[in-house]
Motif scaffolding. Structure first.
Motif, PDB file in Angstrom:
ATOM      1  N   TYR A  25       0.818  -1.219   0.000  1.00 40.36           N
ATOM      2  CA  TYR A  25       0.000   0.000   0.000  1.00 40.36           C
ATOM      3  C   TYR A  25       0.852   1.271   0.000  1.00 40.36           C
ATOM      4  CZ  TYR A  25      -3.500  -3.491   0.928  1.00 40.36           C
ATOM      5  OH  TYR A  25      -4.295  -4.605   0.829  1.00 40.36           O
ATOM      6  N   ASN A  26       2.156   1.094  -0.026  1.00 37.10           N
ATOM      7  CA  ASN A  26       3.098   2.213  -0.133  1.00 37.10           C
ATOM      8  C   ASN A  26       2.997   3.177   1.045  1.00 37.10           C
ATOM      9  OD1 ASN A  26       5.225   3.516  -1.381  1.00 37.10           O
ATOM     10  ND2 ASN A  26       3.930   4.760  -2.702  1.00 37.10           N
ATOM     11  N   PHE A  27       2.927   2.614   2.260  1.00 32.74           N
ATOM     12  CA  PHE A  27       2.918   3.448   3.449  1.00 32.74           C
ATOM     13  C   PHE A  27       4.295   4.079   3.663  1.00 32.74           C
ATOM     14  CE2 PHE A  27      -0.694   0.617   4.734  1.00 32.74           C
ATOM     15  CZ  PHE A  27      -1.649   1.617   4.808  1.00 32.74           C
ATOM     16  N   ASP A  28       4.290   5.292   4.220  1.00 33.93           N
ATOM     17  CA  ASP A  28       5.519   6.064   4.394  1.00 33.93           C
ATOM     18  C   ASP A  28       6.113   5.956   5.794  1.00 33.93           C
ATOM     19  OD1 ASP A  28       5.417   7.442   1.758  1.00 33.93           O
ATOM     20  OD2 ASP A  28       3.563   8.255   2.585  1.00 33.93           O
ATOM     21  N   PHE A  29       5.290   5.605   6.755  1.00 33.46           N
ATOM     22  CA  PHE A  29       5.788   5.516   8.128  1.00 33.46           C
ATOM     23  C   PHE A  29       4.889   4.591   8.932  1.00 33.46           C
ATOM     24  CE2 PHE A  29       2.666   8.934   8.300  1.00 33.46           C
ATOM     25  CZ  PHE A  29       2.040   8.770   9.524  1.00 33.46           C
ATOM     26  N   MET A  30       5.375   4.251  10.090  1.00 37.41           N
ATOM     27  CA  MET A  30       4.585   3.441  11.011  1.00 37.41           C
ATOM     28  C   MET A  30       4.406   4.217  12.308  1.00 37.41           C
ATOM     29  SD  MET A  30       7.404   0.609  12.154  1.00 37.41           S
ATOM     30  CE  MET A  30       8.108   0.739  13.807  1.00 37.41           C
ATOM     31  N   ARG A  31       3.222   4.123  12.859  1.00 34.50           N
ATOM     32  CA  ARG A  31       2.964   4.632  14.203  1.00 34.50           C
ATOM     33  C   ARG A  31       3.031   3.411  15.112  1.00 34.50           C
ATOM     34  NH1 ARG A  31      -1.157   3.525  18.263  1.00 34.50           N
ATOM     35  NH2 ARG A  31      -1.639   5.441  19.374  1.00 34.50           N
ATOM     36  N   GLY A  32       3.996   3.388  16.009  1.00 36.61           N
ATOM     37  CA  GLY A  32       4.201   2.225  16.861  1.00 36.61           C
ATOM     38  C   GLY A  32       3.283   2.248  18.059  1.00 36.61           C
ATOM     39  N   ASP A  33       2.319   1.344  18.097  1.00 41.54           N
ATOM     40  CA  ASP A  33       1.393   1.282  19.228  1.00 41.54           C
ATOM     41  C   ASP A  33       2.127   0.774  20.464  1.00 41.54           C
ATOM     42  OD1 ASP A  33      -1.302   1.497  20.301  1.00 41.54           O
ATOM     43  OD2 ASP A  33      -1.241  -0.688  20.434  1.00 41.54           O
ATOM     44  N   MET A  34       1.874   1.409  21.601  1.00 43.34           N
ATOM     45  CA  MET A  34       2.491   1.050  22.883  1.00 43.34           C
ATOM     46  C   MET A  34       4.018   1.052  22.783  1.00 43.34           C
ATOM     47  SD  MET A  34      -0.175  -1.757  24.466  1.00 43.34           S
ATOM     48  CE  MET A  34       0.588  -1.724  26.101  1.00 43.34           C
ATOM     49  N   SER A  35       4.547   2.072  22.131  1.00 44.67           N
ATOM     50  CA  SER A  35       6.005   2.195  22.013  1.00 44.67           C
ATOM     51  C   SER A  35       6.673   2.454  23.355  1.00 44.67           C
ATOM     52  CB  SER A  35       6.357   3.335  21.056  1.00 44.67           C
ATOM     53  OG  SER A  35       5.850   3.099  19.771  1.00 44.67           O
ATOM     54  N   HIS A  36       5.897   2.831  24.348  1.00 43.47           N
ATOM     55  CA  HIS A  36       6.451   3.115  25.675  1.00 43.47           C
ATOM     56  C   HIS A  36       6.832   1.854  26.438  1.00 43.47           C
ATOM     57  CE1 HIS A  36       2.381   2.041  26.963  1.00 43.47           C
ATOM     58  NE2 HIS A  36       1.947   2.912  26.064  1.00 43.47           N
ATOM     59  N   VAL A  37       6.476   0.682  25.915  1.00 40.89           N
ATOM     60  CA  VAL A  37       6.804  -0.565  26.606  1.00 40.89           C
ATOM     61  C   VAL A  37       8.316  -0.806  26.559  1.00 40.89           C
ATOM     62  CG1 VAL A  37       6.587  -3.078  26.512  1.00 40.89           C
ATOM     63  CG2 VAL A  37       4.552  -1.632  26.266  1.00 40.89           C
ATOM     64  N   GLN A  38       8.940  -0.882  27.728  1.00 38.47           N
ATOM     65  CA  GLN A  38      10.357  -1.218  27.858  1.00 38.47           C
ATOM     66  C   GLN A  38      10.472  -2.090  29.098  1.00 38.47           C
ATOM     67  OE1 GLN A  38      13.640  -2.289  28.113  1.00 38.47           O
ATOM     68  NE2 GLN A  38      13.798  -0.725  29.720  1.00 38.47           N
ATOM     69  N   MET A  39      10.619  -3.400  28.881  1.00 41.30           N
ATOM     70  CA  MET A  39      10.492  -4.363  29.964  1.00 41.30           C
ATOM     71  C   MET A  39      11.792  -4.679  30.698  1.00 41.30           C
ATOM     72  SD  MET A  39       7.831  -7.221  28.562  1.00 41.30           S
ATOM     73  CE  MET A  39       6.117  -6.859  28.214  1.00 41.30           C
ATOM     74  N   MET A  40      12.932  -4.229  30.184  1.00 43.18           N
ATOM     75  CA  MET A  40      14.203  -4.585  30.821  1.00 43.18           C
ATOM     76  C   MET A  40      14.353  -3.817  32.136  1.00 43.18           C
ATOM     77  SD  MET A  40      16.822  -4.716  27.584  1.00 43.18           S
ATOM     78  CE  MET A  40      16.473  -5.780  26.160  1.00 43.18           C
ATOM     79  N   PRO A  41      14.406  -4.507  33.268  1.00 47.82           N
ATOM     80  CA  PRO A  41      14.445  -3.823  34.574  1.00 47.82           C
ATOM     81  C   PRO A  41      15.624  -2.881  34.745  1.00 47.82           C
ATOM     82  CG  PRO A  41      13.856  -6.125  34.863  1.00 47.82           C
ATOM     83  CD  PRO A  41      14.256  -5.968  33.420  1.00 47.82           C
ATOM     84  N   ASN A  42      16.725  -3.130  34.049  1.00 51.54           N
ATOM     85  CA  ASN A  42      17.898  -2.261  34.180  1.00 51.54           C
ATOM     86  C   ASN A  42      17.859  -1.072  33.226  1.00 51.54           C
ATOM     87  OD1 ASN A  42      19.053  -3.874  36.206  1.00 51.54           O
ATOM     88  ND2 ASN A  42      19.974  -5.231  34.679  1.00 51.54           N
ATOM     89  N   GLY A  43      16.778  -0.921  32.496  1.00 51.12           N
ATOM     90  CA  GLY A  43      16.659   0.201  31.576  1.00 51.12           C
ATOM     91  C   GLY A  43      17.299  -0.080  30.230  1.00 51.12           C
ATOM     92  N   THR A  44      17.388   0.947  29.412  1.00 54.83           N
ATOM     93  CA  THR A  44      17.922   0.812  28.061  1.00 54.83           C
ATOM     94  C   THR A  44      19.419   0.549  28.094  1.00 54.83           C
ATOM     95  OG1 THR A  44      16.252   2.353  27.258  1.00 54.83           O
ATOM     96  CG2 THR A  44      18.152   1.967  25.825  1.00 54.83           C
ATOM     97  N   PRO A  45      19.892  -0.488  27.412  1.00 51.29           N
ATOM     98  CA  PRO A  45      21.346  -0.745  27.365  1.00 51.29           C
ATOM     99  C   PRO A  45      22.082   0.396  26.679  1.00 51.29           C
ATOM    100  CG  PRO A  45      20.077  -2.627  26.546  1.00 51.29           C
ATOM    101  CD  PRO A  45      19.123  -1.486  26.671  1.00 51.29           C
ATOM    102  N   ASP A  46      23.356   0.519  26.962  1.00 55.62           N
ATOM    103  CA  ASP A  46      24.165   1.563  26.329  1.00 55.62           C
ATOM    104  C   ASP A  46      24.211   1.388  24.820  1.00 55.62           C
ATOM    105  OD1 ASP A  46      24.688   2.724  28.767  1.00 55.62           O
ATOM    106  OD2 ASP A  46      26.569   1.626  29.061  1.00 55.62           O
ATOM    107  N   GLU A  47      24.256   0.164  24.371  1.00 54.36           N
ATOM    108  CA  GLU A  47      24.280  -0.125  22.934  1.00 54.36           C
ATOM    109  C   GLU A  47      23.203  -1.165  22.631  1.00 54.36           C
ATOM    110  OE1 GLU A  47      28.145  -1.175  21.554  1.00 54.36           O
ATOM    111  OE2 GLU A  47      29.120   0.605  22.396  1.00 54.36           O
ATOM    112  N   PRO A  48      21.954  -0.721  22.467  1.00 55.54           N
ATOM    113  CA  PRO A  48      20.850  -1.664  22.227  1.00 55.54           C
ATOM    114  C   PRO A  48      21.055  -2.450  20.936  1.00 55.54           C
ATOM    115  CG  PRO A  48      20.037   0.531  22.760  1.00 55.54           C
ATOM    116  CD  PRO A  48      21.498   0.666  22.489  1.00 55.54           C
ATOM    117  N   SER A  49      20.784  -3.728  21.003  1.00 52.98           N
ATOM    118  CA  SER A  49      20.892  -4.573  19.817  1.00 52.98           C
ATOM    119  C   SER A  49      19.650  -4.405  18.948  1.00 52.98           C
ATOM    120  CB  SER A  49      21.035  -6.040  20.220  1.00 52.98           C
ATOM    121  OG  SER A  49      19.786  -6.552  20.684  1.00 52.98           O
TER     122      SER A  49
END
Length: 684
Positions: A378-402
């Motif tokens: 359908y030639n979409f240009d972008f995605m709106r990420g639903d529930m993008s606030h979900v971050q389950m890692m208890p130690n937070g975001t790694p310094d270099e996320p994979s």
């Protein structure tokens, strides 16, 4: 031409002057059809819309766009990344409120060039309570099919073809178009039942979860196959003679399984009936997908024993809600939804712990491939990420996320391999650390390769200390982070009575700031243009959020179609605002701004003013205090050889130029909630 002042006046104006208004759009005087109420736009006959588009785009271009075998190039196709999202003005559309994809085109005729992007809320078949966010399959939602369009253009005889030409036309009109990317489905979606191994499962008996081991999906697969042995194939298609082979994608594809389990795609009624029978079969033995959760600690479930947490459906099945066993402030459980199982658990899931070093790569690839298909089909240009606030890692975001740090990051980068311009707009609210997600949300957004994020300005009263301070923070984030927060006006899935207090006053101010802050993006939902101020809750039919569902009973029930507001004063004022925006914004493009009066990070001082950082042409002044006038606004930082000529105000007439005193310019008075534009001229 007399400008209408009431809702009835606008309706009469369109009846008597529509040809003149349409011609002003066709000949380029305006980039949208002025004074056309959106509620009237979506009622326009298809033949009239086709005439307008053919004249505007040219006959050849229109017929290229109306052919679903063609793909009209996106306005951002030449971009090398999704950074364009950091300054775009976007409009979100719940298609259910206007009933069909084709009506999105009609509505777009009311959008100025300055609002150049369209976000479509979820477009797939729905499951429980017909929630748009509880997708039941990867099929496009047939309720968005337009019968009149099909009668006018018989070759557009499927909802898929209609969606394709709608995106084509929006691209031809200069708009970018985005889709929702959802990391979960309905709990018993066709997707989950055809791929049990892509989900986490539990087994419940009354008030107890009796099994939630890591590989419970294997028992679920056996039960699904047992159902098939009893009920037989939904079609005449031959299938493997054991569960292991039936669910082996190398031997039997997902499409083949779905046909055998549920039937052919075009027969939605039969598919739903068959799926309901399979749900009952699994439910009788207590098998359910593990529900999606929000906010720390995310994990650790128990059955909610309260009587009000019990639901009896129309088939007599008794459902129980779930709770987090050790909840924190924002912990939520979404019973009807289930998230894809992206990682292996620890210790056979005994303590509900996740091994983030063990991503289940086949699931990530499956989800990404599905969304990649839609982005290209359908030639979409972008995605709106639903529930993008979900971050389950208890130690937070790694310094270099994979790459396996976040599913939205993975999907964006997967699609960008073949579509470099594809962008990622995140649904996150820039909440304090460890509230909505583990760690710092800004770090999570950067780790997820986010281009822009929703933010939460729509959930604040204009001019309140919180609004002013948060806006100051958001603008600073846009300058210092790799993502840009939106100046969000209203969202399509949050327009409900809880938010009424935010839209009693200051609505013109919201759009003014959204459009003229050229170095940050903005987001507005359909319906805002006419939204009535509700000092007390209106009937449910007046809120777009309540059309995310299809409920006939309860506090969220709707009866009949969405009812547009009758706020003609707001619509009139926003029309003036859009006209001036389309006049001057092309000369400013996405210029960085220079503060003349910066927003107060403490939220106390309410006046802000800005110009362009290079080659300044205009000065914008806003009183964010919607209750009090401000006397004597002083502006420095402007060349003294300039004259400030007042060309626009959201409130005050006549327009008054600024006077110069010593080394500053002085504005004698700024009314409550007033926004002004001054043009910079060389002094004579």
């Amino acid at each position: 031409m007399n400008i209408p002042n009431s809702h009835d006046d606008f309706c009469r104006f369109w009846t008597n002057n529509q040809q003149q208004a349409i011609m002003s759009f066709i000949n380029g005087q305006y980039h949208f059809i002025p004074n056309l109420l959106p509620e009237l736009a979506v009622q326009m006959p298809t033949q009239q819309v086709a005439y307008i588009l053919e004249k505007k785009l040219g006959q050849h271009s229109f017929y290229q766009a109306i052919n679903p075998q063609n793909t009209i190039e996106s306005p951002v196709a030449s971009q090398q990344d999704g950074q364009w999202l950091k300054t775009v003005n976007m409009v979100g559309i719940n298609v259910r409120t206007i009933q069909s994809f084709w009506n999105v085109v009609k509505y777009a005729l009311t959008l100025p060039a300055s609002q150049s992007s369209v976000h479509l809320l979820p477009i797939w078949e729905c499951g429980v309570v017909a929630s748009l966010y509880g997708m039941a399959s990867w099929n496009i939602n047939p309720e968005f099919f337009d019968q009149e369009l099909a009668r006018t253009y018989p070759h557009l005889d499927t909802v898929e073809k209609q969606l394709k030409v709608v995106v084509n036309i929006l691209h031809a009109l200069g708009k970018t178009v985005g889709m929702d990317v959802i990391p979960h489905t309905d709990r018993y979606s066709e997707i989950a039942l055809a791929n049990p191994c892509y989900y986490e499962w539990l087994q419940r008996k009354e008030f107890d979860i009796i099994n939630h081991e890591a590989n419970l999906h294997e028992k679920v697969q056996e039960r699904i196959f047992a159902f098939l042995q009893v009920e037989g194939s939904a079609t005449n298609k031959v299938y493997p003679n054991n569960a292991l082979d039936f669910f082996n994608n190398q031997l039997f594809t997902e499409a083949e399984r779905i046909e055998v389990l549920f039937g052919i795609k075009k027969d939605l009624g039969a598919r739903n009936k068959r799926r309901n029978e399979l749900i009952s079969y699994l439910f009788a033995e207590g098998y359910e997908t593990v529900p999606a959760t929000m906010a720390p600690p995310y994990r650790g479930l128990a059955v909610d024993h309260r009587e009000e947490a019990k639901t009896v459906d129309e088939d007599g099945r008794i459902w129980r809600d779930y709770i987090i066993t050790k909840p924190q402030a924002m912990s939520r459980v979404f019973g009807p939804l289930s998230r894809f199982k992206l990682y292996e658990p620890i210790d056979n899931n005994a303590q509900w712990e996740i091994n983030f070093d063990a991503p289940r790569s086949e699931v990530w690839q499956y989800v990404a491939q599905k969304y990649e298909y839609f982005s290209h089909q359908y030639n979409f240009d972008f995605m709106r990420g639903d529930m993008s606030h979900v971050q389950m890692m208890p130690n937070g975001t790694p310094d270099e996320p994979s790459l396996y740090y976040d599913i939205h990051k993975y999907i964006k980068n997967y699609i960008r391999q073949t579509k470099p311009s594809f962008g990622y707009f995140a649904e996150s609210f820039l909440a304090p650390p460890n509230l909505m997600a583990y760690g710092v949300e800004e770090a999570h957004l950067e780790g997820s390769d986010t281009d822009s994020t929703l933010g939460d300005l729509q959930s604040m009263v204009v001019g309140s200390p919180r609004f002013v301070a948060e806006f100051a923070r958001y603008h600073q984030l846009a300058q210092t982070r790799r993502f840009a927060p939106n100046f969000t006006i209203m969202t399509a899935d949050k327009d409900d009575p809880r938010f009424d207090e935010f839209y009693v006053k200051g609505n013109e101010l919201r759009l003014f700031m959204a459009l003229f802050l050229t170095d940050m993006p903005s987001y507005m939902a359909l319906g805002y243009e006419q939204r009535d101020p509700h000092t007390s809750p209106a009937p449910n039919e007046h809120y777009t959020k309540l059309y995310v569902f299809h409920l006939s009973e309860g506090e969220k029930a709707t009866n009949g179609p969405y009812i547009w507001g009758k706020n003609a004063t707001l619509f009139r004022n926003l029309t003036f605002l859009r006209q001036i925006a389309d006049t001057i914004l092309p000369t400013l493009a996405t210029s960085p701004i220079q503060w003349l009066i910066a927003p107060d990070t403490l939220g106390i001082k309410k006046v802000i003013a800005w110009t362009q950082a290079t080659n300044p042409k205009y000065v914008f002044i806003v009183n964010t205090d919607i209750e009090h006038d401000v006397q004597e606004v002083n502006l420095g930082g402007i060349e003294q050889s300039r004259v400030l000529s007042n060309i626009f105000s959201t409130i005050q007439e006549p327009l008054i130029d600024l006077t110069q005193q010593s080394n500053i310019f002085v504005l004698d008075k700024l009314l409550a909630g007033e926004c002004k534009i001054f043009k910079l001229k060389a002094a004579e």
